[in-house]
Write a protein that holds these residues in place. Structure first.
Motif, PDB file in Angstrom:
ATOM      1  N   PRO A   1       0.573  -1.193   0.060  1.00 24.31           N
ATOM      2  CA  PRO A   1      -0.109   0.156   0.101  1.00 24.31           C
ATOM      3  C   PRO A   1       0.485   1.618   0.032  1.00 24.31           C
ATOM      4  N   GLY A   2       0.705   2.254  -1.169  1.00 20.93           N
ATOM      5  CA  GLY A   2       1.443   3.372  -0.834  1.00 20.93           C
ATOM      6  C   GLY A   2       1.222   3.998  -0.184  1.00 20.93           C
ATOM      7  N   ASP A   3       0.328   4.070   0.542  1.00 19.32           N
ATOM      8  CA  ASP A   3       0.139   4.924   1.612  1.00 19.32           C
ATOM      9  C   ASP A   3       0.524   4.050   3.174  1.00 19.32           C
ATOM     10  N   ALA A   4       1.160   3.276   3.359  1.00 18.90           N
ATOM     11  CA  ALA A   4       1.336   2.771   4.218  1.00 18.90           C
ATOM     12  C   ALA A   4       2.301   3.726   5.606  1.00 18.90           C
ATOM     13  N   GLU A   5       2.798   3.524   6.724  1.00 25.86           N
ATOM     14  CA  GLU A   5       3.310   4.572   7.198  1.00 25.86           C
ATOM     15  C   GLU A   5       4.472   4.238   8.032  1.00 25.86           C
ATOM     16  N   LEU A   6       4.466   2.747   7.945  1.00 26.12           N
ATOM     17  CA  LEU A   6       5.823   1.670   9.205  1.00 26.12           C
ATOM     18  C   LEU A   6       5.852   0.935   8.238  1.00 26.12           C
ATOM     19  N   VAL A   7       6.470   0.775   7.680  1.00 28.35           N
ATOM     20  CA  VAL A   7       7.103  -0.610   7.460  1.00 28.35           C
ATOM     21  C   VAL A   7       8.126  -1.232   8.184  1.00 28.35           C
ATOM     22  N   VAL A   8       8.976  -3.076   8.164  1.00 31.08           N
ATOM     23  CA  VAL A   8       9.138  -3.464   9.160  1.00 31.08           C
ATOM     24  C   VAL A   8       9.172  -4.766   8.477  1.00 31.08           C
ATOM     25  N   GLU A   9      10.928  -4.783   8.204  1.00 32.58           N
ATOM     26  CA  GLU A   9      11.708  -5.494   7.410  1.00 32.58           C
ATOM     27  C   GLU A   9      12.199  -6.779   8.652  1.00 32.58           C
ATOM     28  N   ALA A  10      11.768  -7.841   8.470  1.00 27.34           N
ATOM     29  CA  ALA A  10      12.279  -9.352   9.256  1.00 27.34           C
ATOM     30  C   ALA A  10      12.792 -10.466   8.791  1.00 27.34           C
ATOM     31  N   VAL A  11      13.724  -9.620   7.264  1.00 27.23           N
ATOM     32  CA  VAL A  11      14.105 -11.267   7.067  1.00 27.23           C
ATOM     33  C   VAL A  11      14.725 -11.821   7.667  1.00 27.23           C
ATOM     34  N   PRO A  12      16.140 -12.785   6.876  1.00 30.30           N
ATOM     35  CA  PRO A  12      16.970 -12.914   7.100  1.00 30.30           C
ATOM     36  C   PRO A  12      18.727 -12.219   8.025  1.00 30.30           C
ATOM     37  N   GLU A  13      19.072 -12.450   8.166  1.00 28.65           N
ATOM     38  CA  GLU A  13      19.926 -11.730   8.997  1.00 28.65           C
ATOM     39  C   GLU A  13      21.009 -11.619   8.029  1.00 28.65           C
ATOM     40  N   THR A  14      21.016 -11.044   6.980  1.00 29.45           N
ATOM     41  CA  THR A  14      22.326 -10.495   6.073  1.00 29.45           C
ATOM     42  C   THR A  14      21.492  -9.197   5.175  1.00 29.45           C
ATOM     43  N   VAL A  15      22.813  -8.206   5.253  1.00 25.58           N
ATOM     44  CA  VAL A  15      23.044  -6.530   4.530  1.00 25.58           C
ATOM     45  C   VAL A  15      21.741  -6.851   3.774  1.00 25.58           C
ATOM     46  N   GLU A  16      22.901  -7.665   2.364  1.00 22.59           N
ATOM     47  CA  GLU A  16      22.336  -7.720   0.923  1.00 22.59           C
ATOM     48  C   GLU A  16      20.698  -7.323   0.740  1.00 22.59           C
ATOM     49  N   LEU A  17      20.075  -8.465   1.344  1.00 29.16           N
ATOM     50  CA  LEU A  17      18.650  -8.716   1.741  1.00 29.16           C
ATOM     51  C   LEU A  17      17.748  -7.905   2.081  1.00 29.16           C
ATOM     52  N   LYS A  18      18.479  -7.334   3.504  1.00 26.45           N
ATOM     53  CA  LYS A  18      17.346  -6.655   3.659  1.00 26.45           C
ATOM     54  C   LYS A  18      17.695  -4.897   3.439  1.00 26.45           C
ATOM     55  N   ARG A  19      18.730  -4.859   2.421  1.00 25.99           N
ATOM     56  CA  ARG A  19      18.885  -3.370   1.936  1.00 25.99           C
ATOM     57  C   ARG A  19      17.577  -3.893   0.300  1.00 25.99           C
ATOM     58  N   GLU A  20      17.670  -4.613  -0.199  1.00 24.54           N
ATOM     59  CA  GLU A  20      16.916  -4.642  -0.770  1.00 24.54           C
ATOM     60  C   GLU A  20      15.377  -5.038  -0.682  1.00 24.54           C
ATOM     61  N   VAL A  21      14.773  -5.347  -0.098  1.00 23.79           N
ATOM     62  CA  VAL A  21      13.939  -5.533   0.499  1.00 23.79           C
ATOM     63  C   VAL A  21      13.483  -3.723   1.202  1.00 23.79           C
ATOM     64  N   LEU A  22      14.008  -3.288   1.574  1.00 19.74           N
ATOM     65  CA  LEU A  22      13.112  -2.049   1.979  1.00 19.74           C
ATOM     66  C   LEU A  22      13.522  -1.005   0.656  1.00 19.74           C
ATOM     67  N   THR A  23      14.730  -1.179  -0.293  1.00 25.00           N
ATOM     68  CA  THR A  23      14.354  -0.612  -1.522  1.00 25.00           C
ATOM     69  C   THR A  23      13.011  -0.286  -2.047  1.00 25.00           C
ATOM     70  N   ARG A  24      12.928  -1.819  -2.042  1.00 27.63           N
ATOM     71  CA  ARG A  24      11.751  -1.923  -2.935  1.00 27.63           C
ATOM     72  C   ARG A  24      10.520  -0.771  -2.133  1.00 27.63           C
ATOM     73  N   ALA A  25      10.644  -1.576  -0.773  1.00 27.23           N
ATOM     74  CA  ALA A  25       9.565  -1.038  -0.085  1.00 27.23           C
ATOM     75  C   ALA A  25       9.653   0.778   0.335  1.00 27.23           C
ATOM     76  N   ALA A  26      10.836   0.828   0.165  1.00 28.03           N
ATOM     77  CA  ALA A  26      11.158   2.967   0.232  1.00 28.03           C
ATOM     78  C   ALA A  26      10.092   3.065  -1.683  1.00 28.03           C
ATOM     79  N   ASP A  27      10.329   2.502  -2.206  1.00 29.19           N
ATOM     80  CA  ASP A  27       9.684   3.147  -3.580  1.00 29.19           C
ATOM     81  C   ASP A  27       8.072   2.824  -3.649  1.00 29.19           C
ATOM     82  N   ALA A  28       7.953   2.087  -2.639  1.00 25.62           N
ATOM     83  CA  ALA A  28       6.241   1.127  -2.843  1.00 25.62           C
ATOM     84  C   ALA A  28       5.570   2.499  -1.745  1.00 25.62           C
TER      85      ALA A  28
END
Length: 273
Positions: free
Chosen positions: A74-101
């Motif tokens: 949802p484009g109007d979400a006010e909070l995103v929390v990622e809880a994916v496995p503990e690797t910087v690259e994966l966390k950065r990847e999913v948050l990058t996608r969330a930042a745009d969305a």
């Protein structure tokens, strides 16, 4: 308000439960092959809370959950929390996608030890912070809020408000290896494993000593079983690289992980589950 949780494992399902129970609409993003598992995990968690008298309307609350396997957020979400496995690259990847969305959302990582500044690299860093929940999320009272030099204090305040409105006590910690809780918890946990390895005492007696002597609700070895021996090993290895050999994992921990003895999730760790 609308929130997004990325990752539907133990922590992600728990965070989704917490948000739903406090009246928020939640979109849970997971890999397509794991969506059904995540859906059922949240539903079971809410039902269990109702059985225990902690929630009155599990079905009504659950209706506010949407699970997506294609990262439709949802484009109007006010909070995103990622809880994916503990690797910087994966966390950065999913948050990058969330930042745009979700252009107006605070972007929070549930990491227990990784550098928030590293995760924020290439992202709108003013929106990125650490929001470290504890397992089981609906029960544990603490949220560790971790801020790096580039985060906007306004977003830290927003994250604090979200956590406190969900009944959590917040501590604020500067971005550093292991933050406050993982650094201390792993230090005690590794020493407990060394004591077991050296035959100082049994696992039960080590844990009983910490429960009755220091007021811990759970001993460090049982806690390691609950967190997962593989998770604790990965965190200890990270801290050893960043902070030195005092965090070096004992050989016993490495051997148990190699045998697949991961704690509660594998039914065998320092205790049988």
């Amino acid at each position: 308000m609308k929130a997004v949780v990325i990752g539907g494992g133990t922590m992600g399902a728990g965070i989704a439960h917490l948000l739903l129970a406090h009246g928020h609409e939640v979109t849970l993003a997971e890999a397509p092959e794991r969506c059904d598992h995540a859906f059922k995990a949240v539903k079971a968690s809410l039902a269990k809370a109702q059985e225990r008298g902690k929630l009155d309307n599990a079905d009504e609350v659950f209706a506010n959950l949407a699970v997506t396997g294609d990262f439709t957020l949802p484009g109007d979400a006010e909070l995103v929390v990622e809880a994916v496995p503990e690797t910087v690259e994966l966390k950065r990847e999913v948050l990058t996608r969330a930042a745009d969305a979700c252009p107006g959302a605070v972007l929070a990582s549930n990491t227990s030890s990784l550098s928030i500044a590293d995760i924020a690299e290439g992202l709108p860093g003013d929106r990125v912070l650490g929001m470290h929940f504890f397992n089981p999320v609906p029960v544990q009272q603490l949220v560790e809020l971790v801020h790096h030099s580039g985060v906007d204090p306004v977003n830290v305040a927003k994250a604090r408000k979200w956590a406190e409105e969900m009944g959590k006590t917040v501590i604020e910690v500067r971005d550093s290896p292991g933050f406050a809780t993982s650094r201390l918890g792993v230090a005690v946990g590794m020493e407990a494993i060394r004591m077991l390895e050296e035959g100082v005492a049994s696992a039960e007696d080590i844990d009983t000593g910490m429960r009755l002597g220091y007021g811990w609700p759970m001993g460090p070895l049982r806690l390691t079983d609950l967190v997962g021996l593989d998770v604790r090993l990965a965190i200890a290895e990270h801290l050893a690289r960043e902070l030195g050999p005092r965090f070096e994992p004992p050989q016993l921990l490495r051997d148990m992980v190699a045998r697949g003895e991961l704690g509660r999730k594998s039914k065998q760790g320092f205790f049988s589950w």
